[in-house]
Design a protein around this motif. Sequence first.
Motif: not given
Length: 206
Positions: A142-148, A162-168
């Motif tokens: 769970r990551c919100g609207w992740f951006s960098s 939305r609110d979903d990030c994938l690892v590896n």
Amino acid sequence: MTVFSSSSSTPAALAAAAWVVVLLAVLRSDVAQASSDDAVLWPTMPPPSPPPPVGVPAPVLLRKLLRPAGGDVAVGGGGGGGVRPHRVEDGCAGADDIAIDQAHASPLPSGVPAYTVDIINRCTGSGGGTGEECAIANIHVRCGWFSSVSMVDPLVFRRVGRDDCLVNDGKPLQAGETISFEYSNSFPYQLTVVDATCVASTSPAP
């Protein structure tokens, strides 16, 4: 000798006596009615219960203590990340075995804050096993609207919804393996694992 005649006073005396009798009857009726009303309004109360014998303790109501569902306790990381406890006795526990540690990093030259993130597979196997059953894949955070502001390798960590990030890139992390990245933003994101799948280990045989 003067003789008084009672013929004129007899009717009055009889009338007075009659009224006395009527009044007595009415009073007796009222007293009887009041007694019956008291019997209805004030029923006989049962005697109080006797006190318990001396030396016998009073009964105690026992309460069952319930554990929180899931048993997970989030521990704040350096940048707001959470670390879940490891359950070594249960073997692979999926999302419960993935820990996220987040901390402050050196800011960008422009002054934008930066953060380092370590995602760790803390499963080591059950009962002293080799950890071959502890590979965990499809880790979603769970990551919100992740951006960098700075570039993050999408094969390491990327937002897929939305609110979903994938690892590896969805590939498994082996037992004890850590994958790390750094991102830059004006504020840290609250990163928590929401889903992960235990899979067969893909590490080469020794």
